[in-house]
Design an enzyme around this catalytic site. Structure first.
Site, short mmCIF file in Angstrom:
data_model
loop_
_atom_site.label_atom_id
_atom_site.label_comp_id
_atom_site.label_asym_id
_atom_site.label_seq_id
_atom_site.Cartn_x
_atom_site.Cartn_y
_atom_site.Cartn_z
N GLY A 259 -4.41 5.47 -13.87
CA GLY A 259 -2.98 5.18 -13.87
C GLY A 259 -2.10 6.39 -14.03
N PRO A 302 -8.98 8.69 -12.37
CG PRO A 302 -9.08 10.98 -11.87
CD PRO A 302 -9.74 9.91 -12.71
CB CYS A 371 9.46 -10.36 12.12
SG CYS A 371 9.39 -9.90 13.86
#
Length: 444
Positions: A259, A302, A371
């Site tokens: 994190g 990591p 879209c």
């Protein structure tokens, strides 16, 4: 815009602080990464395309090894995984953290030693467990009570399988509520606060098929401060002490997850990895001394901090629309190759490459071709006022959680990944084509 403001804005476009270290300007507004012109990559491989700087990946792996010389550093494969990435991580001496049989099988078939791999997941499928046991994965991180019996039964007499318990330490950290995983009341792990973690540990210790090697926690993603990790470490050491007191077992390993936050735009904060290593080591030594415990073997995971800053996304501008006082710059990619802005508001800093503009900047929103009104890649960013169809935009810090989260929405096809290093570009992943979509559709 005043002359001073224009000068400041123009200077900002030359800020390469969040780009790979190899990035440098070329004449006429060009930019190179890994010794290769980004405009040449766009012409050769077409757009959208992801560029991954091999040298940057390797350097970041080495920086973690240098910061944590006495710890196990496991690259989090969910950030980005390919056979080349597996090889780079292996050659730089890191382990691997995977979340599925697919990631695991790719890594092992690419030559990665399975005993240096840990398998995570809050809902491991039978295929995940079967693959982990068949291939000899080093650690399986138990995430729920039901996994204990399932895993023990799958191991049978072939064990014991080394496992860890994912603990929720009750720490709130992370850049967005959707990526905070250390607090109570979310899907991952077993909580300290209600005794779930302690109960799971007791059950595992009673299963001869399983060998509990230690505890695991992952408190969130995009964390830029050291303090939450220190608080989590104290609570994990406290739990290890209670395990010793209750069961007479001293657990030898502690995985503090990942994190580690990075900067996506110039001026953004990032986690100081060297400071984390130094202060986390001190915290563990002091907490363990106070609890009368030997310091456990540390592991970290990591992912984003290794892959993220090494990647660049390239797009062609398809349309420019000025409406309602806003400028929309539509490109040939979007949420199918990067859903992160729509998911949790990630902010990027795209820039024009391949030509130098004489006009003042304008505030524009870079949107995708899909879209969805939420198909926005970069909101309210500065681009040249004369941005027009055919221009090439480059988005730095694009190496993590973009290719790995890409989808087949609108059947646009996922972009290729091109590695650059020492002036050479080579294809790692080809572009997904209409033929790929057709080959999966076997109904009639």
């Amino acid at each position: 815009m005043t002359t001073a403001a224009l000068a400041e804005a123009t200077a900002g476009t030359d800020d390469l602080s969040v780009w790979p270290a190899s990035a440098h300007g070329l004449p006429h507004g060009g930019l190179a990464v890994g010794g290769v012109s980004l405009a040449e990559i766009a012409d050769r491989f077409e757009t959208p395309v992801y560029v991954l700087d091999e040298g940057e990946v390797r350097a970041r792996c080495r920086s973690y090894r240098d910061a944590f010389p006495d710890a196990d550093v496991l690259y989090a494969a969910k950030a980005f995984l390919s056979r080349a990435m597996v090889r780079w991580v292996d050659e730089e001496g890191l382990g691997l953290d995977v979340c599925s049989a697919g990631e695991l099988e790719l890594a092992v078939t690419a030559g990665f030693p399975p005993d240096r791999i840990a398998l995570h997941g809050n809902a491991k499928s039978p295929r995940d467990i079967e693959a982990a046991l068949r291939l000899g994965v080093g650690r399986i991180v138990i995430d729920s009570p039901s996994e204990i019996a399932r895993l023990a039964a799958a191991v049978g007499t072939g064990g014991p399988q080394k496992v860890m318990v994912r603990v929720v330490p009750g720490i709130m950290a992370g850049g967005h509520e959707k990526i905070r995983t250390g607090a109570d009341g979310q899907k991952f792990g077993l909580a300290l606060s209600d005794g779930s973690a302690q109960h799971a540990i007791a059950r595992i210790l009673g299963r001869p098929e399983l060998e509990l090697t230690g505890l695991h926690c992952h408190i969130g993603s995009q964390i830029t401060e050291v303090k939450p990790y220190l608080a989590a470490a104290r609570r994990m050491v406290g739990l290890m002490a209670r395990v010793r007191d209750a069961h007479g077992v001293v657990l030898p390993e502690l995985d503090m997850g990942g994190g580690h936050g990075i900067a996506y735009r110039p001026g953004d904060p990032s986690l100081d990895v060297a400071a984390l290593a130094r202060r986390l080591r001190t915290e563990l030594i002091e907490s363990c001394a106070a609890a009368g415990l030997a310091v456990p073997r540390l592991a970290i995971e990591p992912g984003r901090a290794v892959a993220g800053p090494a990647g660049v996304a390239l797009y062609r501008v398809l349309a420019v629309k000025r409406t309602g006082g806003r400028v929309f710059v539509a490109v040939d990619g979007g949420m199918s190759d990067n859903p992160r802005p729509a998911l949790y508001g990630v902010r990027y800093a795209p820039r024009l490459v391949g030509r130098r503009s004489p006009t003042a900047p304008c505030v524009a929103t870079v949107v995708g071709r899909h879209c969805e009104a939420g198909d926005i890649l970069a909101a309210d960013v500065e681009l040249p006022g004369d941005v027009h169809p055919g221009d090439l935009l480059a988005v730095p810090v694009a190496g993590a959680y973009q290719v790995s989260m890409a989808s087949g929405y609108n059947m646009v096809g996922r972009p290729p990944v091109v590695a650059v290093d020492n002036g050479r570009a080579r294809l790692l992943m080809r572009r997904e084509t209409l033929a790929d979509f057709h080959s999966r559709d076997i109904g009639g």
